[in-house]
Design an enzyme around this catalytic site. Structure first.
Site, short mmCIF file in Angstrom:
data_model
loop_
_atom_site.label_atom_id
_atom_site.label_comp_id
_atom_site.label_asym_id
_atom_site.label_seq_id
_atom_site.Cartn_x
_atom_site.Cartn_y
_atom_site.Cartn_z
N PHE A 58 4.99 -0.13 0.62
CA PHE A 58 4.57 -1.69 -0.60
C PHE A 58 4.87 -1.18 -2.00
O PHE A 58 4.45 -2.00 -2.62
CB PHE A 58 3.65 -2.21 0.28
CG PHE A 58 3.75 -3.14 -0.64
CD1 PHE A 58 4.20 -4.64 0.18
CD2 PHE A 58 2.68 -3.51 -1.76
CE1 PHE A 58 4.52 -6.20 -0.24
CE2 PHE A 58 2.69 -5.10 -2.64
CZ PHE A 58 3.46 -6.09 -1.32
N GLU A 59 4.41 0.61 -2.20
CA GLU A 59 4.24 0.60 -3.56
C GLU A 59 5.80 1.49 -4.01
O GLU A 59 5.52 1.31 -5.47
CB GLU A 59 3.31 1.40 -3.88
CG GLU A 59 1.84 1.62 -4.04
CD GLU A 59 1.40 0.94 -2.30
OE1 GLU A 59 1.50 1.80 -1.36
OE2 GLU A 59 0.60 -0.03 -2.38
N THR A 81 8.65 4.88 5.82
CA THR A 81 8.75 4.16 6.95
C THR A 81 7.89 3.90 7.54
O THR A 81 6.78 3.78 7.45
CB THR A 81 8.48 5.52 8.24
OG1 THR A 81 9.58 6.34 8.07
CG2 THR A 81 8.42 5.72 9.45
N VAL A 82 8.16 2.62 7.58
CA VAL A 82 7.68 1.33 8.17
C VAL A 82 7.51 1.08 10.24
O VAL A 82 8.46 0.92 10.15
CB VAL A 82 7.48 0.03 8.32
CG1 VAL A 82 6.44 -0.77 8.18
CG2 VAL A 82 7.90 0.43 6.56
N ILE A 83 6.23 1.28 10.96
CA ILE A 83 6.29 1.62 11.95
C ILE A 83 6.02 -0.16 12.91
O ILE A 83 4.55 -0.05 12.71
CB ILE A 83 5.38 1.73 13.34
CG1 ILE A 83 6.79 3.78 12.07
CG2 ILE A 83 5.99 2.62 14.29
CD1 ILE A 83 6.12 5.07 12.88
N THR A 87 1.51 -2.03 13.00
CA THR A 87 1.40 -2.87 11.47
C THR A 87 1.02 -4.06 12.31
O THR A 87 2.07 -4.14 12.55
CB THR A 87 1.45 -2.02 10.31
OG1 THR A 87 0.87 -2.98 9.65
CG2 THR A 87 2.74 -1.99 10.49
N HIS A 89 0.82 -6.79 9.95
CA HIS A 89 1.81 -6.61 8.52
C HIS A 89 2.62 -6.10 8.52
O HIS A 89 3.46 -5.66 6.94
CB HIS A 89 1.03 -6.74 7.53
CG HIS A 89 -0.06 -5.17 7.36
ND1 HIS A 89 -0.64 -4.84 7.73
CD2 HIS A 89 -0.29 -4.65 6.19
CE1 HIS A 89 -1.39 -3.91 7.55
NE2 HIS A 89 -1.00 -3.89 5.98
N PHE A 114 17.53 1.56 -0.50
CA PHE A 114 17.09 1.75 0.26
C PHE A 114 16.97 2.13 1.38
O PHE A 114 17.45 2.62 2.32
CB PHE A 114 16.74 0.40 0.75
CG PHE A 114 16.37 -0.53 2.04
CD1 PHE A 114 14.74 -1.34 1.42
CD2 PHE A 114 16.53 -0.51 3.13
CE1 PHE A 114 13.91 -1.01 2.63
CE2 PHE A 114 15.35 -1.60 3.74
CZ PHE A 114 14.26 -1.00 3.36
N ARG A 128 15.20 8.91 13.62
CA ARG A 128 16.43 8.85 12.10
C ARG A 128 15.78 9.78 11.43
O ARG A 128 16.72 10.00 9.66
CB ARG A 128 15.59 7.32 12.02
CG ARG A 128 16.37 6.46 13.33
CD ARG A 128 16.20 4.79 12.47
NE ARG A 128 16.60 3.96 13.81
CZ ARG A 128 16.32 4.45 15.71
NH1 ARG A 128 16.08 5.35 15.29
NH2 ARG A 128 17.43 3.88 16.42
N1 INI Z 1 2.78 1.66 4.80
C1 INI Z 1 3.69 2.08 5.06
O1 INI Z 1 4.77 2.63 4.56
N2 INI Z 1 4.01 1.95 6.73
C2 INI Z 1 3.21 1.54 7.46
O2 INI Z 1 3.44 1.48 8.79
C3 INI Z 1 2.55 0.89 6.72
N3 INI Z 1 1.42 0.18 7.85
O3 INI Z 1 1.45 0.48 9.26
O4 INI Z 1 1.18 -0.51 6.93
C4 INI Z 1 1.85 0.74 5.45
N4 INI Z 1 0.73 0.14 5.11
C5 INI Z 1 0.50 0.47 3.71
C6 INI Z 1 1.28 -0.39 2.88
O5 INI Z 1 2.43 0.00 2.02
C7 INI Z 1 0.04 -0.21 1.05
O6 INI Z 1 0.29 1.33 0.95
C8 INI Z 1 -0.74 -0.35 1.37
O7 INI Z 1 -0.65 -2.40 1.64
C9 INI Z 1 -1.24 -1.01 -0.09
O8 INI Z 1 -0.72 -1.63 -0.68
#
Ligand code: INI
Length: 158
Positions: A58-59, A81-83, A87, A89, A114, A128
């Site tokens: 997200f950052e 990597t977002v799984i 999560t 969210h 991206f 991957r």
């Molecule tokens: N961030 C990721 O990069 N991958 C994830 O799977 C993930 N999950 O599972 O929540 C994740 N969360 C943290 C998010 O990116 C932010 O750092 C957090 O919400 C603070 O802004």
């Protein structure tokens, strides 16, 4: 027939920043290794690759934006990597990263790539990140180089 623009794979002389998320760092370290290797293989110098670690995907857009504003880099690669299975969210994190990264590219006028895996499981992510499906970080490296050269080809024609 009009012009056909393409971007070649030569990365010599390019300066590249990589923003990489620490979240799921087992995977993102492998993506980073793939991106570095891909850049070096195409002629980018080791000292022309800078890396910024962020807490999570997200950052990535904010840090990509700051890196772009320095005007030191020809392209920025974002890795994360977002799984989904881990999560609740997923959509907010993955969607926020995707739309934010796209916005930084349009606002900066530079390639902002991206390289964020959005997958259902850790197994799919590892596949991957150097496993049997390849390495998305290495793909992101070649995309960055191709896009810099493509934008240059379009600009130099006018
Ligand atoms: N961030 C990721 O990069 N991958 C994830 O799977 C993930 N999950 O599972 O929540 C994740 N969360 C943290 C998010 O990116 C932010 O750092 C957090 O919400 C603070 O802004």
């Amino acid at each position: 027939m009009g012009a056909v623009f393409t971007g070649g794979p030569d990365g010599a002389g390019l300066r590249i920043a990589i923003a990489v998320a620490r979240y799921n760092d087992l995977v993102t370290n492998a993506l980073l290794a793939g991106a570095r290797a891909g850049l070096l293989r195409h002629g980018v110098a080791e000292e022309d690759i800078d890396v910024a670690w962020v807490p999570g995907s997200f950052e990535l857009p904010l840090v990509a934006d700051r890196l772009a504003r320095t005007e030191r880099y020809d392209a920025i690669i974002c890795l994360g990597t977002v799984i989904r299975g881990e999560t609740a969210h997923f959509e907010y994190v993955a969607g926020g990263a995707a739309s934010g990264i796209g916005r930084v590219a349009l606002e900066s006028g530079r390639p902002v790539v991206f390289g964020v895996l959005t997958v259902d499981s850790l197994e799919q992510a590892l596949a991957r990140a150097g496993g049997h499906v390849g390495n998305k970080g290495a793909e992101a490296a070649t995309t960055a180089i191709e896009m810099v050269n493509l934008l240059r080809a379009i600009e130099s024609s006018s």
